[in-house]
Design a protein around this motif. Structure first.
Motif, short mmCIF file in Angstrom:
data_model
loop_
_atom_site.label_atom_id
_atom_site.label_comp_id
_atom_site.label_asym_id
_atom_site.label_seq_id
_atom_site.Cartn_x
_atom_site.Cartn_y
_atom_site.Cartn_z
N LEU A 94 -43.13 48.42 -23.62
CA LEU A 94 -41.94 49.17 -24.01
C LEU A 94 -42.26 50.53 -24.63
CD1 LEU A 94 -39.87 46.32 -25.71
CD2 LEU A 94 -39.44 47.36 -23.48
N HIS A 95 -43.52 50.78 -24.90
CA HIS A 95 -43.89 51.99 -25.63
C HIS A 95 -43.40 53.27 -24.96
CE1 HIS A 95 -46.20 54.45 -28.39
NE2 HIS A 95 -46.68 55.12 -27.35
N TYR A 96 -43.50 53.34 -23.65
CA TYR A 96 -43.14 54.56 -22.94
C TYR A 96 -41.72 54.54 -22.36
CZ TYR A 96 -48.03 55.56 -23.53
OH TYR A 96 -49.26 55.77 -24.09
N TRP A 97 -40.98 53.48 -22.60
CA TRP A 97 -39.59 53.44 -22.15
C TRP A 97 -38.76 54.38 -23.02
CZ3 TRP A 97 -37.09 48.24 -20.48
CH2 TRP A 97 -37.84 47.68 -19.44
N PRO A 98 -37.71 54.92 -22.47
CA PRO A 98 -36.87 55.84 -23.27
C PRO A 98 -35.89 55.09 -24.17
CG PRO A 98 -36.05 55.73 -21.04
CD PRO A 98 -37.30 54.90 -21.07
N LEU A 99 -36.43 54.34 -25.10
CA LEU A 99 -35.61 53.59 -26.05
C LEU A 99 -35.61 54.31 -27.39
CD1 LEU A 99 -36.97 49.96 -25.42
CD2 LEU A 99 -34.85 50.95 -24.53
N SER A 100 -34.50 54.19 -28.10
CA SER A 100 -34.47 54.71 -29.46
C SER A 100 -35.33 53.80 -30.34
CB SER A 100 -33.03 54.76 -29.98
OG SER A 100 -32.56 53.45 -30.22
N PRO A 101 -35.76 54.28 -31.50
CA PRO A 101 -36.56 53.41 -32.37
C PRO A 101 -35.84 52.11 -32.74
CG PRO A 101 -36.77 55.68 -33.07
CD PRO A 101 -35.73 55.66 -31.99
N LEU A 102 -34.52 52.17 -32.97
CA LEU A 102 -33.79 50.96 -33.32
C LEU A 102 -33.74 49.99 -32.15
CD1 LEU A 102 -32.16 49.37 -35.36
CD2 LEU A 102 -30.13 50.64 -34.64
N GLN A 103 -33.52 50.49 -30.94
CA GLN A 103 -33.53 49.63 -29.76
C GLN A 103 -34.90 48.98 -29.58
OE1 GLN A 103 -32.31 52.65 -26.95
NE2 GLN A 103 -30.39 51.55 -26.55
N HIS A 104 -35.93 49.78 -29.72
CA HIS A 104 -37.31 49.30 -29.58
C HIS A 104 -37.58 48.17 -30.58
CE1 HIS A 104 -41.61 49.65 -28.71
NE2 HIS A 104 -41.83 49.63 -30.00
N GLY A 105 -37.21 48.40 -31.84
CA GLY A 105 -37.43 47.40 -32.87
C GLY A 105 -36.63 46.14 -32.64
N MET A 106 -35.39 46.28 -32.20
CA MET A 106 -34.54 45.10 -31.99
C MET A 106 -35.03 44.25 -30.82
SD MET A 106 -30.74 46.45 -32.88
CE MET A 106 -29.97 44.87 -32.58
N VAL A 107 -35.52 44.89 -29.77
CA VAL A 107 -36.05 44.13 -28.63
C VAL A 107 -37.27 43.32 -29.06
CG1 VAL A 107 -37.19 44.36 -26.38
CG2 VAL A 107 -35.11 45.64 -26.86
N LEU A 108 -38.17 43.96 -29.82
CA LEU A 108 -39.37 43.25 -30.29
C LEU A 108 -39.01 42.16 -31.30
CD1 LEU A 108 -41.88 46.20 -30.67
CD2 LEU A 108 -41.73 44.52 -28.83
N LEU A 109 -38.07 42.46 -32.19
CA LEU A 109 -37.63 41.46 -33.17
C LEU A 109 -37.05 40.25 -32.48
CD1 LEU A 109 -36.93 40.61 -36.12
CD2 LEU A 109 -34.73 41.73 -35.74
N ALA A 110 -36.22 40.46 -31.47
CA ALA A 110 -35.59 39.35 -30.76
C ALA A 110 -36.65 38.45 -30.13
CB ALA A 110 -34.64 39.88 -29.69
N ALA A 111 -37.63 39.05 -29.49
CA ALA A 111 -38.67 38.25 -28.85
C ALA A 111 -39.50 37.48 -29.87
CB ALA A 111 -39.58 39.15 -28.01
N ALA A 112 -39.92 38.16 -30.93
CA ALA A 112 -40.75 37.50 -31.94
C ALA A 112 -39.98 36.38 -32.64
CB ALA A 112 -41.24 38.52 -32.96
#
Length: 151
Positions: A94-112
Protein backbone atom coordinates in the motif's frame (compact mmCIF):
# COMPACT_ATOMS: atom_id res chain seq x y z
CA UNK A 1 -2.19 7.64 31.55
CA UNK A 2 -3.70 7.03 34.98
CA UNK A 3 -6.48 4.95 33.42
CA UNK A 4 -3.90 2.84 31.59
CA UNK A 5 -2.01 2.26 34.85
CA UNK A 6 -5.23 1.29 36.63
CA UNK A 7 -6.18 -1.06 33.77
CA UNK A 8 -2.72 -2.65 33.84
CA UNK A 9 -3.08 -3.20 37.58
CA UNK A 10 -6.53 -4.75 37.12
CA UNK A 11 -5.29 -7.17 34.45
CA UNK A 12 -2.78 -8.68 36.88
CA UNK A 13 -5.65 -10.61 38.48
CA UNK A 14 -7.59 -12.67 35.90
CA UNK A 15 -10.33 -13.34 38.46
CA UNK A 16 -11.10 -9.64 38.95
CA UNK A 17 -14.58 -8.68 37.73
CA UNK A 18 -13.08 -5.70 35.93
CA UNK A 19 -10.56 -7.83 34.01
CA UNK A 20 -12.57 -8.03 30.76
CA UNK A 21 -13.25 -4.27 30.46
CA UNK A 22 -9.62 -3.50 31.36
CA UNK A 23 -8.41 -5.94 28.69
CA UNK A 24 -10.71 -4.39 26.09
CA UNK A 25 -9.52 -0.91 27.03
CA UNK A 26 -5.83 -1.80 26.86
CA UNK A 27 -6.32 -3.53 23.52
CA UNK A 28 -8.14 -0.49 22.15
CA UNK A 29 -5.37 1.84 23.34
CA UNK A 30 -2.71 -0.38 21.75
CA UNK A 31 -4.43 -0.49 18.38
CA UNK A 32 -5.19 3.24 18.54
CA UNK A 33 -1.49 3.94 19.05
CA UNK A 34 -0.71 1.70 16.09
CA UNK A 35 -3.18 3.73 13.99
CA UNK A 36 -1.50 6.97 15.06
CA UNK A 37 1.93 5.58 14.15
CA UNK A 38 0.75 4.35 10.74
CA UNK A 39 -0.83 7.73 9.99
CA UNK A 40 2.25 9.63 11.17
CA UNK A 41 4.65 7.52 9.11
CA UNK A 42 2.55 7.92 5.96
CA UNK A 43 2.03 11.65 6.53
CA UNK A 44 5.73 12.28 7.07
CA UNK A 45 6.59 10.63 3.76
CA UNK A 46 9.04 8.15 5.22
CA UNK A 47 10.88 5.84 2.88
CA UNK A 48 9.60 2.29 2.68
CA UNK A 49 12.67 0.76 4.32
CA UNK A 50 12.09 2.96 7.39
CA UNK A 51 8.32 2.56 7.54
CA UNK A 52 8.05 -1.22 7.34
CA UNK A 53 10.30 -2.20 10.30
CA UNK A 54 8.55 0.32 12.56
CA UNK A 55 5.09 -0.96 11.61
CA UNK A 56 6.10 -4.61 11.92
CA UNK A 57 7.61 -4.07 15.37
CA UNK A 58 4.58 -2.18 16.66
CA UNK A 59 2.06 -4.66 15.21
CA UNK A 60 4.04 -7.51 16.77
CA UNK A 61 4.05 -5.87 20.20
CA UNK A 62 0.39 -4.81 20.11
CA UNK A 63 -0.74 -8.22 18.87
CA UNK A 64 1.37 -10.09 21.41
CA UNK A 65 0.05 -7.96 24.27
CA UNK A 66 -3.54 -8.24 23.07
CA UNK A 67 -3.33 -12.03 22.80
CA UNK A 68 -1.56 -12.29 26.15
CA UNK A 69 -4.41 -10.40 27.82
CA UNK A 70 -7.11 -12.24 25.88
CA UNK A 71 -5.72 -15.71 26.60
CA UNK A 72 -5.39 -15.14 30.33
CA UNK A 73 -1.63 -14.90 30.52
CA UNK A 74 -0.63 -17.47 27.90
CA UNK A 75 2.27 -16.10 25.89
CA UNK A 76 2.21 -16.88 22.17
CA UNK A 77 4.90 -15.73 19.79
CA UNK A 78 4.18 -17.49 16.49
CA UNK A 79 0.86 -15.80 15.69
CA UNK A 80 2.00 -12.26 16.51
CA UNK A 81 5.00 -12.78 14.20
CA UNK A 82 2.74 -14.05 11.41
CA UNK A 83 0.30 -11.15 11.85
CA UNK A 84 3.14 -8.61 11.98
CA UNK A 85 4.76 -9.96 8.81
CA UNK A 86 1.40 -10.05 7.00
CA UNK A 87 0.62 -6.48 8.04
CA UNK A 88 4.11 -5.40 7.00
CA UNK A 89 3.58 -6.98 3.59
CA UNK A 90 0.28 -5.12 3.27
CA UNK A 91 1.98 -1.87 4.26
CA UNK A 92 4.65 -2.45 1.62
CA UNK A 93 2.01 -3.06 -1.02
CA UNK A 94 0.00 0.00 0.00
CA UNK A 95 2.99 2.31 0.35
CA UNK A 96 2.83 3.67 -3.19
CA UNK A 97 -0.96 3.70 -3.55
CA UNK A 98 -2.52 7.16 -3.63
CA UNK A 99 -4.12 6.84 -0.20
CA UNK A 100 -4.37 9.56 2.38
CA UNK A 101 -2.52 8.88 5.63
CA UNK A 102 -5.82 8.20 7.43
CA UNK A 103 -6.96 5.75 4.75
CA UNK A 104 -3.58 4.02 4.85
CA UNK A 105 -3.70 3.70 8.63
CA UNK A 106 -7.29 2.47 8.70
CA UNK A 107 -6.64 -0.25 6.10
CA UNK A 108 -3.65 -1.52 8.09
CA UNK A 109 -5.52 -1.24 11.39
CA UNK A 110 -8.44 -3.24 10.02
CA UNK A 111 -6.19 -6.05 8.85
CA UNK A 112 -4.13 -6.20 12.04
CA UNK A 113 -7.17 -6.07 14.33
CA UNK A 114 -9.17 -8.61 12.33
CA UNK A 115 -6.29 -11.08 12.26
CA UNK A 116 -5.62 -10.63 15.97
CA UNK A 117 -9.28 -11.13 16.78
CA UNK A 118 -9.52 -14.20 14.56
CA UNK A 119 -6.39 -15.83 15.96
CA UNK A 120 -7.39 -15.01 19.54
CA UNK A 121 -10.82 -16.57 19.08
CA UNK A 122 -9.33 -19.68 17.49
CA UNK A 123 -6.82 -19.97 20.35
CA UNK A 124 -9.74 -19.76 22.80
CA UNK A 125 -11.23 -22.74 20.89
CA UNK A 126 -14.51 -21.04 20.12
CA UNK A 127 -16.76 -22.47 17.37
CA UNK A 128 -15.65 -21.47 13.88
CA UNK A 129 -18.98 -19.95 12.88
CA UNK A 130 -18.87 -17.44 15.74
CA UNK A 131 -15.17 -16.77 15.29
CA UNK A 132 -15.45 -15.21 11.84
CA UNK A 133 -18.23 -12.71 12.60
CA UNK A 134 -16.30 -10.07 14.60
CA UNK A 135 -13.23 -9.89 12.32
CA UNK A 136 -15.42 -9.77 9.20
CA UNK A 137 -17.55 -6.94 10.60
CA UNK A 138 -14.48 -4.94 11.62
CA UNK A 139 -12.85 -5.43 8.21
CA UNK A 140 -15.97 -4.32 6.36
CA UNK A 141 -16.60 -1.33 8.62
CA UNK A 142 -13.02 -0.02 8.70
CA UNK A 143 -12.30 -0.66 5.03
CA UNK A 144 -15.67 0.89 4.15
CA UNK A 145 -14.86 3.99 6.19
CA UNK A 146 -11.43 4.19 4.60
CA UNK A 147 -13.02 3.98 1.13
CA UNK A 148 -15.49 6.74 1.98
CA UNK A 149 -12.81 9.16 3.17
CA UNK A 150 -11.66 11.78 0.73
CA UNK A 151 -8.06 12.81 0.23
Amino acid sequence: LVLVFVAEYITLDPNDLRHAPATIGLTAVGFALFLVLAIALKASGQRLFLEIPALILVVFLVTMRSMYLRLGGRLTLIWPVVIAVFTGQMAAGLHYWPLSPLQHGMVLLAAAYALTSLVGAIAEERPLRGVIIEPAIMLVVLWGLAALLRR
